[in-house]
Write a protein that holds these residues in place. Structure first.
Motif, PDB file in Angstrom:
ATOM      1  N   GLN A 400       0.873  -1.115   0.126  1.00  0.00           N
ATOM      2  CA  GLN A 400       0.110  -0.057   0.106  1.00  0.00           C
ATOM      3  C   GLN A 400       0.996   1.286   0.053  1.00  0.00           C
ATOM      4  OE1 GLN A 400      -3.048   0.809  -0.368  1.00  0.00           O
ATOM      5  NE2 GLN A 400      -3.599   2.330   0.601  1.00  0.00           N
ATOM      6  N   TYR A 403       2.383   1.545  -3.883  1.00  0.00           N
ATOM      7  CA  TYR A 403       1.377   1.700  -4.794  1.00  0.00           C
ATOM      8  C   TYR A 403      -0.015   2.249  -4.154  1.00  0.00           C
ATOM      9  CZ  TYR A 403       4.509  -1.346  -7.272  1.00  0.00           C
ATOM     10  OH  TYR A 403       5.560  -1.782  -7.792  1.00  0.00           O
ATOM     11  N   ASP A 405      -2.720   3.899  -4.592  1.00  0.00           N
ATOM     12  CA  ASP A 405      -3.802   4.076  -5.321  1.00  0.00           C
ATOM     13  C   ASP A 405      -4.677   2.655  -5.862  1.00  0.00           C
ATOM     14  OD1 ASP A 405      -3.689   6.940  -5.215  1.00  0.00           O
ATOM     15  OD2 ASP A 405      -2.334   7.042  -7.194  1.00  0.00           O
ATOM     16  N   PHE A 406      -3.816   1.940  -5.608  1.00  0.00           N
ATOM     17  CA  PHE A 406      -4.560   0.676  -6.143  1.00  0.00           C
ATOM     18  C   PHE A 406      -5.645   0.012  -5.214  1.00  0.00           C
ATOM     19  CE2 PHE A 406      -4.246  -4.140  -6.241  1.00  0.00           C
ATOM     20  CZ  PHE A 406      -4.564  -4.330  -7.622  1.00  0.00           C
ATOM     21  N   ASN A 409      -8.711   2.250  -5.776  1.00  0.00           N
ATOM     22  CA  ASN A 409      -9.386   2.206  -6.984  1.00  0.00           C
ATOM     23  C   ASN A 409     -10.524   0.786  -6.913  1.00  0.00           C
ATOM     24  OD1 ASN A 409      -8.415   4.505  -7.959  1.00  0.00           O
ATOM     25  ND2 ASN A 409      -7.021   3.718  -8.809  1.00  0.00           N
ATOM     26  N   ALA A 426      -3.214  -7.919  -5.315  1.00  0.00           N
ATOM     27  CA  ALA A 426      -1.911  -7.251  -5.064  1.00  0.00           C
ATOM     28  C   ALA A 426      -1.031  -8.308  -5.841  1.00  0.00           C
ATOM     29  CB  ALA A 426      -1.403  -6.783  -3.461  1.00  0.00           C
ATOM     30  N   PHE A 429      -1.552  -7.972  -9.405  1.00  0.00           N
ATOM     31  CA  PHE A 429      -0.944  -6.871  -9.824  1.00  0.00           C
ATOM     32  C   PHE A 429       0.658  -6.981 -10.178  1.00  0.00           C
ATOM     33  CE2 PHE A 429       1.435  -2.983  -8.907  1.00  0.00           C
ATOM     34  CZ  PHE A 429       0.916  -1.832  -9.998  1.00  0.00           C
ATOM     35  N   MET A 471      -5.646  -5.457 -13.444  1.00  0.00           N
ATOM     36  CA  MET A 471      -5.274  -4.946 -12.200  1.00  0.00           C
ATOM     37  C   MET A 471      -4.215  -4.177 -12.497  1.00  0.00           C
ATOM     38  SD  MET A 471      -6.339  -6.812  -9.776  1.00  0.00           S
ATOM     39  CE  MET A 471      -7.342  -8.056  -9.571  1.00  0.00           C
ATOM     40  N   LYS A 472      -3.211  -4.221 -13.621  1.00  0.00           N
ATOM     41  CA  LYS A 472      -2.381  -3.054 -13.983  1.00  0.00           C
ATOM     42  C   LYS A 472      -3.043  -1.712 -14.392  1.00  0.00           C
ATOM     43  CE  LYS A 472       1.728  -5.373 -13.673  1.00  0.00           C
ATOM     44  NZ  LYS A 472       2.545  -4.989 -12.844  1.00  0.00           N
ATOM     45  N   TYR A 475      -4.405   0.780 -11.430  1.00  0.00           N
ATOM     46  CA  TYR A 475      -3.547   1.523 -10.455  1.00  0.00           C
ATOM     47  C   TYR A 475      -3.276   2.835 -11.300  1.00  0.00           C
ATOM     48  CZ  TYR A 475       0.714   3.265  -8.283  1.00  0.00           C
ATOM     49  OH  TYR A 475       1.634   3.988  -7.379  1.00  0.00           O
TER      50      TYR A 475
END
Length: 477
Positions: A400, A403, A405-406, A409, A426, A429, A471-472, A475
């Motif tokens: 977290q 990344y 913003d993941f 979202n 995760a 991702f 998943m990519k 982000y």
């Protein structure tokens, strides 16, 4: 007569509504009594009123205590997001207060909230930082009591991590710390009793029943009353009787503990007690009664699980915000340096040769900074990958941070995602294959594939879309 009443009515009204630090302190004492009785809803109402009055007369200690009591009450109700809100409200008040231990108390409660969603390592970081702060306290008795509280919480975190040797170490360390005090007060006795119960529970989990009994009796000999919160002692007695196959005695202990836990509104312990008493009833052949308690356990446990899921996102956001604070400080410093550099550039603009040299130097620095930033990003990525491979509990927190913003979202699409599902997202991702996920999380590959299919449905991912690419894209939204 009526004229007399109307004449003095304003004076009576003023006398009734007059607010002083003394009246606020008396009401805070009442709040402590409500805490002991587990009446957290009344505690919230009272402290909201105290907070208004403390603000009205600008009483810093009153505001700090009210904020803390509100945070404590909401933490006891497992509403960690509300608890953290009031803890954050405390922070600006420290500069106006002479209470040297309030910041430590705040951090202890932060750690309890982290432990509530199983972020044990973050909780331990807070507590070990508190130990350093506690050593600088001037009052010896305050220092001793505070260190006892901190060590109890450290021990509880290690216990929940099932590191029983570490839990026992800190339990014994509390006893050693308190031996240094010439006179025990209520705070020290509370820490001592908590330490004895922690040691008893540790011994129970190590199946050392006789040692556990010794520690429980030691806890009961400590001259402090916990009121409705004394269900912990009864629960341990029930477990000892259960271990000795004295099931009827265990049931009596559990029933008493359930009543106290219910009054204290400690629903997590109540859930645990339902499970324990259900098993004891089954062992006595009272299957129907055992099933009734098992149903109560399942119902309450499901409710608590929903609360945990709701708390997860808010508490992770708080953690990320805390991690950003040092970075914000560095950013402000950098802006200040840039401002100074700009002023210097104006001054030396007449010196063309030096200006060119300076420009080249700045470009070199920028290039070097870019290289260093890329190195840091690569290092962070590798660190997250390694934590995932080790199935480390810190993986979710560190992911977290790297990344940020993941998860938010994902939560926009499905707010009810559980922490296990967030972790699975995760890993996708990070491009872990089905085989890799199975290896690192110790499950079968077909189980991983089943989870992928379920996740597609929950997140409404089209069947013809690559889940890794999806998943990519989450982000970079």
């Amino acid at each position: 007569m009526m004229k007399f009443i109307f004449l003095f009515f304003p004076l009576l009204l003023f006398a009734q509504s007059k607010i002083t630090t003394q009246t606020i302190d008396k009401r805070l004492e009442k709040s402590n009594a409500l805490l002991i009785e587990g009446r957290t809803d009344e505690m919230v109402t009272l402290n909201l009123s105290i907070l208004d009055d403390a603000k009205h007369i600008n009483y810093a200690e009153g505001k700090l205590s009210a904020y803390y009591n509100l945070a404590l009450a909401f933490s006891m109700q497992y509403k960690y997001n509300k608890s953290n809100y009031f803890l954050k409200m405390m922070e600006p008040e420290f500069k106006n207060s002479e209470a040297e231990d309030q910041e430590i108390s705040m951090n202890i409660l932060y750690s309890i909230n982290y432990r509530g969603i199983k972020m044990y390592d973050e909780a331990l970081k807070k507590l070990k930082k508190d130990l350093v702060m506690a050593n600088s306290l001037k009052n010896d008795s305050t220092k001793c009591a505070i260190k006892g509280m901190i060590l109890v919480q450290i021990g509880k975190n290690y216990f929940e991590k099932k590191q029983y040797d570490s839990a026992a170490y800190y339990g014994k360390r509390i006893v050693d710390e308190l031996k240094k005090s010439k006179k025990m007060d209520a705070g020290m006795n509370t820490s001592l009793k908590a330490a004895m119960l922690l040691l008893a529970e540790t011994k129970l989990n190590e199946n050392k029943i006789d040692s556990a009994e010794v520690y429980i009796k030691s806890a009961q000999s400590v001259p402090i009353e916990w009121g409705n919160n004394d269900f912990a002692t009864l629960k341990l007695w029930g477990q000892i009787h259960d271990a000795r196959k004295q099931y009827d005695s265990a049931i009596v202990d559990y029933e008493k503990a359930i009543k106290l836990a219910g009054k204290a509104k400690n629903f997590k312990k109540l859930s645990e007690l339902y499970r324990l008493i259900a098993k004891s009833y089954e062992k006595t052949g009272q299957i129907d009664t055992g099933n009734r308690y098992e149903l109560k356990y399942n119902h309450l446990n499901d409710s608590l699980k929903r609360i945990d899921d709701e708390n997860l996102e808010d508490t992770i956001d708080l953690l990320v915000e805390e991690k950003k604070k040092p970075l914000e400080h560095q950013t402000h410093l950098l802006l200040y340096v840039i401002l100074i550099g700009s002023v210097g550039a104006i001054i030396i603009i007449f010196f063309v040769h030096k200006r060119i040299k300076n420009k080249n130097r700045v470009l070199n620095i920028k290039e070097k900074e870019t290289q260093e930033l890329n190195q840091k990003l690569n290092f962070a990525f590798e660190e997250v990958i390694q934590l995932a491979k080790n199935n480390d509990p810190e993986f979710l927190t560190r992911f977290q941070e790297v990344y940020p913003d993941f998860f938010p979202n994902l939560m926009k699409i499905e707010p009810q995602l559980q922490s296990t599902e967030l972790k699975f997202c995760a890993l996708l991702f990070l491009n872990f294959s089905t085989k890799d996920i199975a290896t690192y999380t110790f499950v079968q590959p077909q189980s991983v594939q089943t989870r992928k299919n379920r996740l597609r449905k929950r997140l409404r991912i089209p069947s013809d879309e690559d889940i890794y690419l999806w998943m990519k894209n989450m982000y970079i939204q």
